[in-house]
Design a protein around this motif. Structure first.
Motif, PDB file in Angstrom:
ATOM      1  N   ASN A   1      12.991  48.093 -63.589  1.00 54.37           N
ATOM      2  CA  ASN A   1      12.575  47.384 -64.796  1.00 54.37           C
ATOM      3  C   ASN A   1      12.305  45.896 -64.562  1.00 54.37           C
ATOM      4  O   ASN A   1      12.300  45.114 -65.499  1.00 54.37           O
ATOM      5  CB  ASN A   1      13.612  47.562 -65.911  1.00 54.37           C
ATOM      6  CG  ASN A   1      14.977  46.984 -65.563  1.00 54.37           C
ATOM      7  OD1 ASN A   1      15.340  46.873 -64.397  1.00 54.37           O
ATOM      8  ND2 ASN A   1      15.746  46.626 -66.576  1.00 54.37           N
ATOM      9  N   GLU A   2      12.085  45.524 -63.310  1.00 59.92           N
ATOM     10  CA  GLU A   2      11.664  44.154 -63.019  1.00 59.92           C
ATOM     11  C   GLU A   2      10.252  43.968 -63.583  1.00 59.92           C
ATOM     12  O   GLU A   2       9.370  44.809 -63.366  1.00 59.92           O
ATOM     13  CB  GLU A   2      11.677  43.903 -61.508  1.00 59.92           C
ATOM     14  CG  GLU A   2      11.461  42.463 -61.121  1.00 59.92           C
ATOM     15  CD  GLU A   2      11.526  42.253 -59.612  1.00 59.92           C
ATOM     16  OE1 GLU A   2      11.721  41.096 -59.199  1.00 59.92           O
ATOM     17  OE2 GLU A   2      11.373  43.222 -58.852  1.00 59.92           O
TER      18      GLU A   2
ATOM     19  N   TYR B   1      13.664  40.655 -66.030  1.00 54.06           N
ATOM     20  CA  TYR B   1      13.849  42.090 -66.296  1.00 54.06           C
ATOM     21  C   TYR B   1      13.566  42.430 -67.754  1.00 54.06           C
ATOM     22  O   TYR B   1      13.819  41.636 -68.662  1.00 54.06           O
ATOM     23  CB  TYR B   1      15.276  42.508 -65.935  1.00 54.06           C
ATOM     24  CG  TYR B   1      15.569  42.316 -64.471  1.00 54.06           C
ATOM     25  CD1 TYR B   1      15.235  43.295 -63.540  1.00 54.06           C
ATOM     26  CD2 TYR B   1      16.119  41.118 -64.008  1.00 54.06           C
ATOM     27  CE1 TYR B   1      15.463  43.095 -62.187  1.00 54.06           C
ATOM     28  CE2 TYR B   1      16.340  40.919 -62.660  1.00 54.06           C
ATOM     29  CZ  TYR B   1      16.003  41.907 -61.746  1.00 54.06           C
ATOM     30  OH  TYR B   1      16.219  41.706 -60.423  1.00 54.06           O
ATOM     31  N   SER B   2      13.057  43.628 -67.940  1.00 52.50           N
ATOM     32  CA  SER B   2      12.909  44.179 -69.287  1.00 52.50           C
ATOM     33  C   SER B   2      14.196  44.949 -69.575  1.00 52.50           C
ATOM     34  O   SER B   2      14.303  46.146 -69.283  1.00 52.50           O
ATOM     35  CB  SER B   2      11.685  45.107 -69.352  1.00 52.50           C
ATOM     36  OG  SER B   2      11.570  45.702 -70.618  1.00 52.50           O
TER      37      SER B   2
ATOM     38  N   LYS C   1      17.139  53.641 -67.730  1.00 55.84           N
ATOM     39  CA  LYS C   1      16.128  52.766 -68.315  1.00 55.84           C
ATOM     40  C   LYS C   1      16.275  51.311 -67.867  1.00 55.84           C
ATOM     41  O   LYS C   1      15.397  50.491 -68.124  1.00 55.84           O
ATOM     42  CB  LYS C   1      16.153  52.856 -69.838  1.00 55.84           C
ATOM     43  CG  LYS C   1      15.538  54.151 -70.348  1.00 55.84           C
ATOM     44  CD  LYS C   1      15.148  54.068 -71.805  1.00 55.84           C
ATOM     45  CE  LYS C   1      14.351  55.297 -72.210  1.00 55.84           C
ATOM     46  NZ  LYS C   1      13.939  55.241 -73.634  1.00 55.84           N
ATOM     47  N   ASN C   2      17.371  50.996 -67.190  1.00 60.26           N
ATOM     48  CA  ASN C   2      17.530  49.672 -66.601  1.00 60.26           C
ATOM     49  C   ASN C   2      17.327  49.704 -65.095  1.00 60.26           C
ATOM     50  O   ASN C   2      17.741  48.783 -64.382  1.00 60.26           O
ATOM     51  CB  ASN C   2      18.894  49.082 -66.958  1.00 60.26           C
ATOM     52  CG  ASN C   2      18.895  48.479 -68.350  1.00 60.26           C
ATOM     53  OD1 ASN C   2      18.050  47.647 -68.663  1.00 60.26           O
ATOM     54  ND2 ASN C   2      19.805  48.926 -69.195  1.00 60.26           N
ATOM     55  N   ARG C   3      16.676  50.758 -64.622  1.00 63.72           N
ATOM     56  CA  ARG C   3      16.276  50.850 -63.220  1.00 63.72           C
ATOM     57  C   ARG C   3      14.761  50.688 -63.147  1.00 63.72           C
ATOM     58  O   ARG C   3      14.042  51.078 -64.048  1.00 63.72           O
ATOM     59  CB  ARG C   3      16.721  52.181 -62.613  1.00 63.72           C
ATOM     60  CG  ARG C   3      18.240  52.367 -62.678  1.00 63.72           C
ATOM     61  CD  ARG C   3      18.692  53.572 -61.878  1.00 63.72           C
ATOM     62  NE  ARG C   3      18.472  53.365 -60.456  1.00 63.72           N
ATOM     63  CZ  ARG C   3      17.764  54.204 -59.684  1.00 63.72           C
ATOM     64  NH1 ARG C   3      17.221  55.283 -60.189  1.00 63.72           N
ATOM     65  NH2 ARG C   3      17.604  53.936 -58.399  1.00 63.72           N
TER      66      ARG C   3
ATOM     67  N   PHE D   1      17.105  46.960 -71.170  1.00 63.28           N
ATOM     68  CA  PHE D   1      17.243  47.983 -72.217  1.00 63.28           C
ATOM     69  C   PHE D   1      18.665  47.966 -72.743  1.00 63.28           C
ATOM     70  O   PHE D   1      19.623  48.124 -71.995  1.00 63.28           O
ATOM     71  CB  PHE D   1      16.911  49.373 -71.660  1.00 63.28           C
ATOM     72  CG  PHE D   1      17.144  50.485 -72.642  1.00 63.28           C
ATOM     73  CD1 PHE D   1      16.253  50.714 -73.682  1.00 63.28           C
ATOM     74  CD2 PHE D   1      18.268  51.291 -72.536  1.00 63.28           C
ATOM     75  CE1 PHE D   1      16.473  51.742 -74.587  1.00 63.28           C
ATOM     76  CE2 PHE D   1      18.494  52.324 -73.441  1.00 63.28           C
ATOM     77  CZ  PHE D   1      17.597  52.538 -74.468  1.00 63.28           C
TER      78      PHE D   1
ATOM     79  N   SER E   1      15.526  46.672 -59.714  1.00 67.71           N
ATOM     80  CA  SER E   1      16.239  47.287 -60.839  1.00 67.71           C
ATOM     81  C   SER E   1      17.366  46.368 -61.293  1.00 67.71           C
ATOM     82  O   SER E   1      18.085  45.812 -60.454  1.00 67.71           O
ATOM     83  CB  SER E   1      16.851  48.638 -60.432  1.00 67.71           C
ATOM     84  OG  SER E   1      15.854  49.567 -60.057  1.00 67.71           O
ATOM     85  N   TYR E   2      17.528  46.232 -62.612  1.00 67.63           N
ATOM     86  CA  TYR E   2      18.680  45.461 -63.077  1.00 67.63           C
ATOM     87  C   TYR E   2      19.972  46.186 -62.706  1.00 67.63           C
ATOM     88  O   TYR E   2      20.942  45.561 -62.288  1.00 67.63           O
ATOM     89  CB  TYR E   2      18.628  45.219 -64.594  1.00 67.63           C
ATOM     90  CG  TYR E   2      19.674  44.203 -65.001  1.00 67.63           C
ATOM     91  CD1 TYR E   2      19.436  42.847 -64.777  1.00 67.63           C
ATOM     92  CD2 TYR E   2      20.889  44.590 -65.556  1.00 67.63           C
ATOM     93  CE1 TYR E   2      20.404  41.893 -65.098  1.00 67.63           C
ATOM     94  CE2 TYR E   2      21.855  43.641 -65.877  1.00 67.63           C
ATOM     95  CZ  TYR E   2      21.612  42.309 -65.644  1.00 67.63           C
ATOM     96  OH  TYR E   2      22.577  41.370 -65.950  1.00 67.63           O
TER      97      TYR E   2
END
Length: 204
Positions: A145-146, A196-197, A141-143, A199, A165-166
């Motif tokens: 996510n920009e 980034y969003s 979920k942190n891929r 998570f 991706s973060y």
């Protein structure tokens, strides 16, 4: 500039990769804050004791390297270590930053197909997919996510692998060939969190 790093991994299957990563840091190994081959065995300690030791290791670091191995999700600690790495933690008058997080994919059975199978499209382009079943929720979920993605191919909507991706994933061999590049990339994203969003799964 070297960054203080912590390595999160499943000891029973990724210890040798951990050792290779530590060795690849060369002179920068003095900034490494994780376990080593001479670290005390924590397996017979209480959960709270282990958590406190790990918190002490992670708190002063700025980049967490996660070794992605086939049975990683059987670990009791990796998910928690990633979650702690993504927190800002206050101790006294000091507050830690959010760590940059990087996934290093372990070579297994001669390659990386176990996690990242490749296939070719009719137009000749190679597609690399990811089997998220091997990843913790907090990783996948942190891929990609920009918030405003940077596309390397606007037509096919292919996201830049290092900024999109973060938590980016890099194969073991590529990382070992140039560890500072990937560590610095992870750190730079931690300095641009608003892009980034992010998570975060739970409260520690």
């Amino acid at each position: 500039m070297a960054r203080k790093t912590f390595i999160s991994y499943k000891y029973s299957e990724a210890r040798l990769v951990r050792d290779k990563i530590v060795e690849s840091l060369e002179d920068d190994v003095k900034y490494y804050r994780g376990e080593t081959s001479i670290s005390p065995n924590l397996s017979d300690q209480s959960t709270n004791y282990i958590k406190n030791r790990l918190k002490d290791m992670i708190y002063s670091t700025s980049v967490t390297i996660v070794i992605i191995s086939p049975n990683m999700k059987q670990s009791k600690w990796i998910d928690w270590e990633i979650e702690y790495s993504l927190k800002q933690v206050k101790r006294g008058d000091r507050r830690s930053g959010v760590n940059g997080v990087l996934g290093v994919v372990m070579k297994y059975n001669g390659g990386y197909e176990w996690l990242r199978p490749e296939s070719k499209k009719a137009d000749g382009h190679t597609i690399v997919q990811t089997n998220n079943q091997f990843l913790y929720e907090i990783i996948h979920k942190n891929r990609f996510n920009e918030i405003h993605p940077t596309y390397i191919c606007p037509d096919c909507k292919t996201v830049d692998p290092w900024s999109g991706s973060y938590i980016s994933l890099v194969n073991e061999e590529a990382f070992l060939a140039n560890p500072n590049y990937f560590i610095e990339n992870a750190y730079s994203k931690s300095q641009n969190l608003l892009k980034y969003s992010l998570f975060r799964k739970k409260t520690i």
